[in-house]
Every structure is written in structure tokens, then in C-alpha cells.
Motif scaffolding. Sequence first.
Motif, mmCIF file in Angstrom:
data_model
loop_
_atom_site.group_PDB
_atom_site.id
_atom_site.type_symbol
_atom_site.label_atom_id
_atom_site.label_comp_id
_atom_site.label_asym_id
_atom_site.label_seq_id
_atom_site.Cartn_x
_atom_site.Cartn_y
_atom_site.Cartn_z
ATOM 1 N N ARG A 200 75.756 130.956 41.310
ATOM 2 C CA ARG A 200 76.945 132.020 41.095
ATOM 3 C C ARG A 200 76.629 133.528 41.557
ATOM 4 O O ARG A 200 77.536 134.217 42.329
ATOM 5 N N GLN A 201 75.549 133.669 41.159
ATOM 6 C CA GLN A 201 74.949 135.077 41.605
ATOM 7 C C GLN A 201 75.118 135.324 43.185
ATOM 8 O O GLN A 201 75.469 136.148 43.630
ATOM 9 N N SER A 216 83.826 121.691 44.379
ATOM 10 C CA SER A 216 83.332 121.750 43.331
ATOM 11 C C SER A 216 83.182 123.419 42.785
ATOM 12 O O SER A 216 82.554 123.832 42.111
ATOM 13 N N LEU A 217 84.420 124.075 43.087
ATOM 14 C CA LEU A 217 84.664 125.462 43.057
ATOM 15 C C LEU A 217 84.506 125.703 41.336
ATOM 16 O O LEU A 217 84.289 126.823 41.149
ATOM 17 N N GLU A 218 84.974 124.766 40.908
ATOM 18 C CA GLU A 218 85.196 124.995 39.270
ATOM 19 C C GLU A 218 84.081 125.329 38.609
ATOM 20 O O GLU A 218 84.098 125.803 37.420
ATOM 21 N N THR A 222 83.251 133.088 37.855
ATOM 22 C CA THR A 222 84.065 134.054 38.393
ATOM 23 C C THR A 222 84.333 133.744 39.971
ATOM 24 O O THR A 222 83.330 132.898 40.524
ATOM 25 N N PRO A 223 85.416 134.342 40.681
ATOM 26 C CA PRO A 223 85.604 133.975 42.073
ATOM 27 C C PRO A 223 84.353 134.445 42.858
ATOM 28 O O PRO A 223 83.812 135.552 42.786
ATOM 29 N N PRO A 224 83.889 133.370 43.720
ATOM 30 C CA PRO A 224 82.897 133.762 44.882
ATOM 31 C C PRO A 224 83.609 135.061 45.714
ATOM 32 O O PRO A 224 84.652 135.192 45.926
ATOM 33 N N LEU A 246 93.325 128.179 41.946
ATOM 34 C CA LEU A 246 94.635 128.884 41.338
ATOM 35 C C LEU A 246 94.533 129.937 40.312
ATOM 36 O O LEU A 246 95.145 130.850 40.204
ATOM 37 N N GLU A 247 93.521 129.608 39.402
ATOM 38 C CA GLU A 247 93.348 130.445 38.253
ATOM 39 C C GLU A 247 93.083 131.916 38.944
ATOM 40 O O GLU A 247 93.314 132.862 38.172
ATOM 41 N N TRP A 248 92.030 131.907 39.973
ATOM 42 C CA TRP A 248 91.929 133.155 40.562
ATOM 43 C C TRP A 248 92.963 133.907 41.136
ATOM 44 O O TRP A 248 92.801 135.027 41.461
ATOM 45 N N THR A 249 93.756 133.282 41.383
ATOM 46 C CA THR A 249 95.258 133.911 42.207
ATOM 47 C C THR A 249 95.983 134.874 41.285
ATOM 48 O O THR A 249 96.725 135.389 41.509
#
Length: 547
Positions: A200-201, A216-218, A222-224, A246-249
Motif C-alpha cells: 500500500r505504501q 485485486s485493487l480492492e 487508498t487509491p494507488p 469506482l469508489e475512487w472516482t
Amino acid sequence: MALIPNAAGSSSLKAKADQILADSLADPLGSMTATCYDTAHLVRLWTRSADPRIGALAMPAVAWLLRSQNPDGSWGAGPAPAGYRFVPTLAAVSSLLAVSATRTAGQLAAPAGDAARRGLLFLTADPHRFGPAGLPDTVAIELIVPSLLEEIYEALEAEPICREATGAARTPTAPMVTRTGIGGLLADHGPWRTRLDFLRQAARQGLEYPPQLACSLEIFDTPPATVPAFTDGHIGCSPSATAAALEWTGTAPEAAAVDYLERAADRHKNGSLQHLMPLATFERAWIASTMLRLGIAVPKRTADQLAAYFTGKLASGGVAMGPGLPEDADITSTMIFSTHKLGLRADPACLFTFEREDCFTNYPQERTPSVTTNAHILEALGSWCERTPAPARRYAAGLDKARAFLLAAQRADGAWDDKWHSSPCYATYCAALALHTHGGTDARPAVERAAQWITATQHDDGSWGVWCPTLDETAHALHLLLSLGRPAHREAIHRAAAFLAQARDAGPADPVRTPLWHGKELYEPPRIIDALIASVLHRYHSTWTTR
């Protein structure tokens, strides 16, 4: 023992296999059973989105999750061991906790909270059964598990409704015990959590992450810094990864991505989503290779379509399972082998991009090498060497490497295990058949041990099954025995064929249809299994009913 009449049965079964292959060629999306994991991520998206189209999809998805809970509080394939139900239960509990705390959930809030609490009791009843060593090697499990445990732990702290316990669990200490249990699971998975934090970091800083993680972006909280672009509305052929993106949009969701989720929901028409879509490349390659291994002639029109499809895919080298995914050695080698069987040339040089010191990998940075991938590479290289008068030394060396890996990976009892399937029947079928055809004389003892294991593990009713009798395992075992063609296996072959003939029309809820293939949770590719069943029974009636 009742069997289908020889001539009529063989003809109708051949037509069935031909039709399934034709259906696959006509369907760009492919068929796969529904999964709790991806359905739960659609529900989670709804609790964080104001888009009415997402809400319209999520309401039936919540209802499907509620209907799909097992009596013990878990989600996932009922006959499978608890470890296989861990990830789908985590996903369902996380999403339903969110629903229970969502004001717009209406009448779904209370049943969602009750179902989540039953799921929590399943997860925390035995603090030791879900340790990393006891869990199956499903897709990205080492990242998915700590990600979902963190979500659940945070939800239990933040939402008062989640502190309540019902029924037999209603005691003053039950909420704290449940949260403590989730905390204990987090501690048990400390090394996995450390790896997740590192990824993630690194992703937040813009560093590259393994390309196979596109599906597996879920797992990212936080968005990469770099999010893959939507391809035909999806990311990595994955509904769960697409829902996360979609959540990040934010307030302006990608319309094509919502379209994609609507198409995914429309596949099953009951609120659920499948694990991957599209998966036509995988489906077509597996159905065709099964028929061609059994010597079943594909109708000319279908063969021409397959040839054009395979050669087009192979023109640029390695082949991915679908758009947005990395090139895949399993798909590529199976497609090369099938192209050879269709009578065309397909140089397998691209397979050497997957070569390691002691084996071939499925894709770059792979954590666990695959037995079945190396078996399919052995087939592809072996069929090329058979068709090439003087193949380059590199091909023979690659063939030797794949063969050596398979021989070293065989279990003491004669079977093999693999990362892409829960049953040793599938891995043993793949490895033993490849060694039988292309392994040479040195592989004969291994094939013999495999055949002994297969016949020794057949059930009294003619089936095979690690948890219960299944069509999948029985058909793969029968395929291997038919291909070996040994008179000593006559009785086992007749009993297996009788079982398949009797059970092959079972519905999707029947235990004989228990999903066995590894994704983020277990799934079944129905067309692949139905084509396999029709093909092995056709081969049986063509060659064994008079013996």
C-alpha cells in the motif's frame, strides 16, 4: 450397471460438446458461477456511493448474500473445508456490517446486521483454525485477508449496531469477545499485514506493484498513485477491482464501469456477480484443448473459428486471460498446444519469457509455481518438438525443465497438488497426462504411481471427490484413465462413466457441482466442466462400451 446405448449416446454427446464450444465462441464474456466475494464488494461500493444505478444493483445483491449464508454462519461452498469459506465470509461480513449502518438500507439493515453477527461468530468461534498455515493458496489471499480483517475490526469499533448480539450470543461480553477475536485474527496474520502495508505504501508513492494485482485493487485502502485505466468498463476483468476503482472516482463515477457491473449482474439475474468477466479466452482454450486431447474432431467451421482466434491471440506472443491482465503462461501454452492439435504451427518461443531456473512461472513475480502450468508447457513444447524436424536445443531443454519440475513435485502417494484447483484429481490429470504423452521413458514410473492413486481413490459409486462426489473430479479422473487406455482400469472406467451419465444433469445447487477452482474464492467454470463431461463420455462410448 446402466449405461447409455453406445451409438446414440456417443452421437448425442459429441453434438453436446460441439454445441458448448460453439456457444463459447459466440459469447464474448464466458460462463462462471457466482461468488460471494465479488457480490460483497458491489454491496460495499453501494454503502459508499450515491449513484442510483449502483443502488439498483446492490439491493438484490444484499438479498442474494442473505439467502446464500450457510447454516453455520459462513459464506462460500458448503461442502468445502472452513478455510475455503474464510475469505468469502470476511467479504460478506464486512459488506453487511456496512449495510447495517447505512441509513438508506431501510428494511435490509436489520437482517444484514443479524447475518453479519452470525458470520462473526463463525470467524471467531475457534481462534486457531484460520491461521495462515491452514488456509488454501487462493488468489491474493495473503493480501485480501488482512485487508478485510482491518475493515471488520474498524467497523466493530465505529458502529453501535454491530455491538449488539442476538439469540444465544446475547451476553454483555459477546461484542467485546467478537472484536477481540477479530483482533486476534489480525495478530495471527501479522506477516501478511506487514506485506499488505508495504504494498500500500509503495503504491501510494507511485512505485510499481505486481501486474497481476490489477484484478485485486480492492486490497488498497487508498487509491494507488497509478490506477490502471478502465478497459471496456472494467479493471483486470474483476468486478471487485472495478468496484474499488469506482469508489475512487467519487461523485463522477465512470459510466462505462457501472455499465460493466450491470452486465455482470445480468449474467446470473439474481443479484450475484461472478469472479471474472470476461473470461472467454480461458474458456475457449480449455474446452478446445479437452476435446483435442481426447481425439475428438471439431467441426470444420468451429475449427476455422478457433484457428483464427488462437493465431490472432498468439500473434503478439504471450496471451492474457483477459484485457488488463498480464500475459499468462497457462493460457498461452494451452492455446499453443490446441493450435498444434488443429494442424497449425505456433512457435512456443514466447513461453521462455516465463522461464525460471528450475521451472516455468505463470506470470512475473509469482509467489507459488503451478504444477498444471508446467504440465501445459510440457504439452506445448512437446507437441512443437514432435512437429519440428530439428527443434532448437532450447525447446528440448525447456521440455526437460518442465518434466523435471513435475517429477519433483509429485507426492509420495502418486498425486499432485496445484494452486489453481482444490482437488488433486485435476493436478494429477494434468501432470500425469502430460508426462504420459511427452515425458519419455523416465516418466513412466511417475505415471504408473499416478494411475494407482487415481484408481485407489475412486468411491464406491464410481465417482471421485475430496469433500464429496463431484462431476469435475470424476470427469478429470476418467479423462486420464481413458487416455492411458489400460485394460486393468476397465472396471474403474465403467463405474466412472455410469456415475457421470447418472449425475451430469444435476443443477448448480447439487453437491456434485461443488465449485473447486481457485479464484479469490472457489468457483466453477460450467461450460468447461460440461464440455469435459460430454467429451469423456463420448470417448468412452466410442472406445470402451464394447470392452
